[in-house]
Design a protein around this motif. Structure first.
Motif, PDB file in Angstrom:
ATOM      1  N   ALA A 291      43.721  50.011  46.748  1.00 32.53           N
ATOM      2  CA  ALA A 291      44.034  48.883  45.860  1.00 32.53           C
ATOM      3  C   ALA A 291      43.115  48.873  44.637  1.00 32.53           C
ATOM      4  N   ASP A 292      43.686  48.507  43.502  1.00 37.74           N
ATOM      5  CA  ASP A 292      42.900  48.369  42.277  1.00 37.74           C
ATOM      6  C   ASP A 292      42.234  47.006  42.183  1.00 37.74           C
ATOM      7  N   VAL A 293      42.921  45.975  42.680  1.00 37.30           N
ATOM      8  CA  VAL A 293      42.419  44.607  42.624  1.00 37.30           C
ATOM      9  C   VAL A 293      42.699  43.922  43.954  1.00 37.30           C
ATOM     10  N   VAL A 294      41.708  43.191  44.458  1.00 36.85           N
ATOM     11  CA  VAL A 294      41.856  42.399  45.671  1.00 36.85           C
ATOM     12  C   VAL A 294      41.782  40.927  45.282  1.00 36.85           C
ATOM     13  N   LEU A 295      42.774  40.139  45.716  1.00 40.09           N
ATOM     14  CA  LEU A 295      42.783  38.704  45.426  1.00 40.09           C
ATOM     15  C   LEU A 295      42.681  37.947  46.734  1.00 40.09           C
ATOM     16  N   ALA A 296      41.769  36.968  46.793  1.00 39.93           N
ATOM     17  CA  ALA A 296      41.444  36.290  48.039  1.00 39.93           C
ATOM     18  C   ALA A 296      41.017  34.860  47.744  1.00 39.93           C
ATOM     19  N   PRO A 297      40.979  34.005  48.764  1.00 42.11           N
ATOM     20  CA  PRO A 297      40.486  32.635  48.550  1.00 42.11           C
ATOM     21  C   PRO A 297      39.024  32.633  48.119  1.00 42.11           C
ATOM     22  N   SER A 298      38.568  31.473  47.677  1.00 41.78           N
ATOM     23  CA  SER A 298      37.196  31.336  47.200  1.00 41.78           C
ATOM     24  C   SER A 298      36.235  31.029  48.347  1.00 41.78           C
ATOM     25  N   PRO A 299      35.038  31.619  48.323  1.00 34.87           N
ATOM     26  CA  PRO A 299      34.038  31.281  49.331  1.00 34.87           C
ATOM     27  C   PRO A 299      33.497  29.865  49.164  1.00 34.87           C
TER      28      PRO A 299
ATOM     29  N   THR B 208      32.860  41.978  52.471  1.00 37.50           N
ATOM     30  CA  THR B 208      32.309  42.848  53.505  1.00 37.50           C
ATOM     31  C   THR B 208      33.295  43.952  53.859  1.00 37.50           C
ATOM     32  N   ALA B 209      34.570  43.723  53.572  1.00 40.95           N
ATOM     33  CA  ALA B 209      35.607  44.725  53.834  1.00 40.95           C
ATOM     34  C   ALA B 209      35.948  45.524  52.584  1.00 40.95           C
ATOM     35  N   PHE B 210      35.749  44.932  51.398  1.00 37.26           N
ATOM     36  CA  PHE B 210      36.064  45.592  50.122  1.00 37.26           C
ATOM     37  C   PHE B 210      34.801  45.593  49.255  1.00 37.26           C
ATOM     38  N   ARG B 211      33.878  46.471  49.576  1.00 37.62           N
ATOM     39  CA  ARG B 211      32.582  46.486  48.881  1.00 37.62           C
ATOM     40  C   ARG B 211      32.647  47.184  47.525  1.00 37.62           C
ATOM     41  N   ASP B 212      33.623  48.050  47.316  1.00 36.78           N
ATOM     42  CA  ASP B 212      33.693  48.839  46.085  1.00 36.78           C
ATOM     43  C   ASP B 212      34.899  48.477  45.232  1.00 36.78           C
ATOM     44  N   HIS B 213      35.467  47.307  45.459  1.00 37.09           N
ATOM     45  CA  HIS B 213      36.674  46.892  44.750  1.00 37.09           C
ATOM     46  C   HIS B 213      36.389  45.725  43.812  1.00 37.09           C
ATOM     47  N   LEU B 214      37.285  45.570  42.850  1.00 39.25           N
ATOM     48  CA  LEU B 214      37.292  44.356  42.040  1.00 39.25           C
ATOM     49  C   LEU B 214      37.946  43.255  42.870  1.00 39.25           C
ATOM     50  N   VAL B 215      37.163  42.234  43.222  1.00 39.80           N
ATOM     51  CA  VAL B 215      37.659  41.111  44.006  1.00 39.80           C
ATOM     52  C   VAL B 215      37.715  39.876  43.115  1.00 39.80           C
ATOM     53  N   LEU B 216      38.870  39.237  43.076  1.00 43.60           N
ATOM     54  CA  LEU B 216      39.046  37.985  42.346  1.00 43.60           C
ATOM     55  C   LEU B 216      39.376  36.882  43.347  1.00 43.60           C
ATOM     56  N   HIS B 217      38.648  35.774  43.258  1.00 45.47           N
ATOM     57  CA  HIS B 217      38.852  34.645  44.164  1.00 45.47           C
ATOM     58  C   HIS B 217      39.720  33.581  43.490  1.00 45.47           C
TER      59      HIS B 217
ATOM     60  N   GLY C 253      37.424  33.308  40.347  1.00 47.30           N
ATOM     61  CA  GLY C 253      36.019  33.645  40.351  1.00 47.30           C
ATOM     62  C   GLY C 253      35.863  35.135  40.582  1.00 47.30           C
ATOM     63  N   CYS C 254      34.830  35.714  39.997  1.00 44.38           N
ATOM     64  CA  CYS C 254      34.584  37.151  40.158  1.00 44.38           C
ATOM     65  C   CYS C 254      33.124  37.339  40.568  1.00 44.38           C
ATOM     66  N   PRO C 255      32.860  37.700  41.828  1.00 44.88           N
ATOM     67  CA  PRO C 255      31.477  37.816  42.298  1.00 44.88           C
ATOM     68  C   PRO C 255      30.719  38.994  41.712  1.00 44.88           C
ATOM     69  N   ALA C 256      31.430  40.060  41.358  1.00 49.01           N
ATOM     70  CA  ALA C 256      30.764  41.240  40.797  1.00 49.01           C
ATOM     71  C   ALA C 256      31.774  42.050  40.010  1.00 49.01           C
ATOM     72  N   LEU C 257      31.322  42.575  38.882  1.00 49.74           N
ATOM     73  CA  LEU C 257      32.182  43.384  38.011  1.00 49.74           C
ATOM     74  C   LEU C 257      31.388  44.582  37.527  1.00 49.74           C
ATOM     75  N   VAL C 258      31.882  45.790  37.806  1.00 53.95           N
ATOM     76  CA  VAL C 258      31.232  47.008  37.375  1.00 53.95           C
ATOM     77  C   VAL C 258      31.970  47.555  36.165  1.00 53.95           C
ATOM     78  N   LEU C 259      31.263  47.789  35.075  1.00 58.11           N
ATOM     79  CA  LEU C 259      31.854  48.317  33.855  1.00 58.11           C
ATOM     80  C   LEU C 259      31.504  49.798  33.708  1.00 58.11           C
ATOM     81  N   ARG C 260      32.513  50.582  33.388  1.00 60.14           N
ATOM     82  CA  ARG C 260      32.297  52.012  33.135  1.00 60.14           C
ATOM     83  C   ARG C 260      33.049  52.410  31.862  1.00 60.14           C
ATOM     84  N   LEU C 261      32.464  53.342  31.120  1.00 58.49           N
ATOM     85  CA  LEU C 261      33.130  53.901  29.949  1.00 58.49           C
ATOM     86  C   LEU C 261      33.814  55.175  30.384  1.00 58.49           C
ATOM     87  N   SER C 262      35.156  55.161  30.343  1.00 57.20           N
ATOM     88  CA  SER C 262      35.898  56.336  30.816  1.00 57.20           C
ATOM     89  C   SER C 262      36.500  57.104  29.655  1.00 57.20           C
TER      90      SER C 262
END
Length: 218
Positions: free
Chosen positions: A105-113, A129-138, A209-218
Motif C-alpha cells: 500500500a502507498d497510503v494507510v488510512l486509519a482512525p485517530s489515536p 506498529t503494523a505499518f512502520r514504513d508507510h504513510l499513515v493518515l488518521h 492527522g499525520c504522525p510522521a512524513l518522510v520526504l525524499r527527492l526522487s
C-alpha cells in the motif's frame, strides 16, 4: 502545498482500516471517491474489526460503490462493537495479518489515536506498529463524544460540493441501519467538511492527522 501523485505511473494502492462498518466511508470516503473518479485508485484493501453479518453486508455494498470501478478486498474481524480493547490480542493479530497482505500500500488510512471512542482509539494506536514504513493518515469521525478538538488536523483533502453530496448519498443509501442516529445527517458531515475546507482555502475538505512524513527527492 504538497500533492499526492500516482507512483511510477500506476494508480495509488490504499489500505483502509476501520473499527466499525461505515468508519472508513465517513472518515475518508470523499478522498476515495475523488481518487476513483480521477482513475487514480488502484488496489484497495479494507479491514473492519468490529462487525456482524447485517452490517457486513451494508459495508460490502458501500465500499464497492465508493471505490468503483476499483474492487476493494474487504476483510471483517467479527469482533464485538465497543469491546476491542477487551480483545487486544485478537485485534493485534488481525491487524498484523492484514498488514502483511497489503504491505504494498502507498497510503494507510486509519482512525485517530486521539479519538474518544475506545475502538477507534485502539486502532489508531496500533496501526503504526503494523505499518512502520508507510504513510499513515488518521481520519476523524464526528460523534456524540465531542472529541474533534483533541487532535489538530495537519493534512487536508479538498472536496467539491458535488463530491460531498455524493459521499452522503452513498452513506445514506448503503447504511439504513444508521439513519435513526441523530448524528447521521447530511448537515453533520457537511458542517465538518465546510470547517475543514475553510482551514485549507477550499469549499469543503476531509482532514487527517499525520504522525510522521518522510520526504525524499526522487
Amino acid at each position: 502545498m504538497l500533492g499526492l501523485a500516482p507512483v511510477a505511473g500506476r494508480p495509488l494502492r490504499l489500505a483502509l482500516l476501520g473499527a466499525h462498518c461505515d468508519d472508513v466511508e465517513i472518515g475518508c470516503g470523499g478522498l476515495v471517491l475523488d481518487l476513483a473518479a480521477r482513475g487514480a485508485l488502484g488496489e484497495v484493501d479494507v479491514l473492519v474489526l468490529a462487525s456482524e453479518p447485517a452490517r457486513e453486508a451494508e459495508s460490502q455494498a458501500a465500499l464497492a460503490a465508493f471505490c468503483a470501478p476499483a474492487t476493494p478486498a474487504v476483510r471483517f474481524g467479527g469482533l464485538a462493537d465497543g469491546r476491542l480493547p477487551g480483545h487486544w490480542n485478537e485485534t493485534k493479530d488481525l491487524l498484523q495479518d492484514w498488514a502483511v497482505a497489503c504491505r504494498a500500500a502507498d497510503v494507510v488510512l486509519a482512525p485517530s489515536p486521539a479519538d474518544a471512542h475506545q475502538d477507534h482509539r485502539l486502532l489508531g494506536e496500533l496501526v503504526r506498529t503494523a505499518f512502520r514504513d508507510h504513510l499513515v493518515l488518521h481520519y476523524e469521525i464526528p460523534k456524540w463524544d465531542g472529541d474533534l478538538g483533541s487532535a489538530r488536523p495537519s493534512v487536508y483533502w479538498p472536496l467539491t460540493a458535488e463530491q460531498l453530496g455524493r459521499k452522503y448519498a452513498l452513506l445514506s443509501e448503503h447504511y439504513p441501519s444508521q439513519r435513526g442516529h441523530d448524528w447521521f445527517r447530511e448537515d453533520t458531515f457537511r458542517g465538518l467538511a465546510r470547517l475543514r475546507g475553510m482551514e485549507c482555502r477550499a469549499d469543503y475538505a476531509e482532514a487527517f492527522g499525520c504522525p510522521a512524513l518522510v520526504l525524499r527527492l526522487s
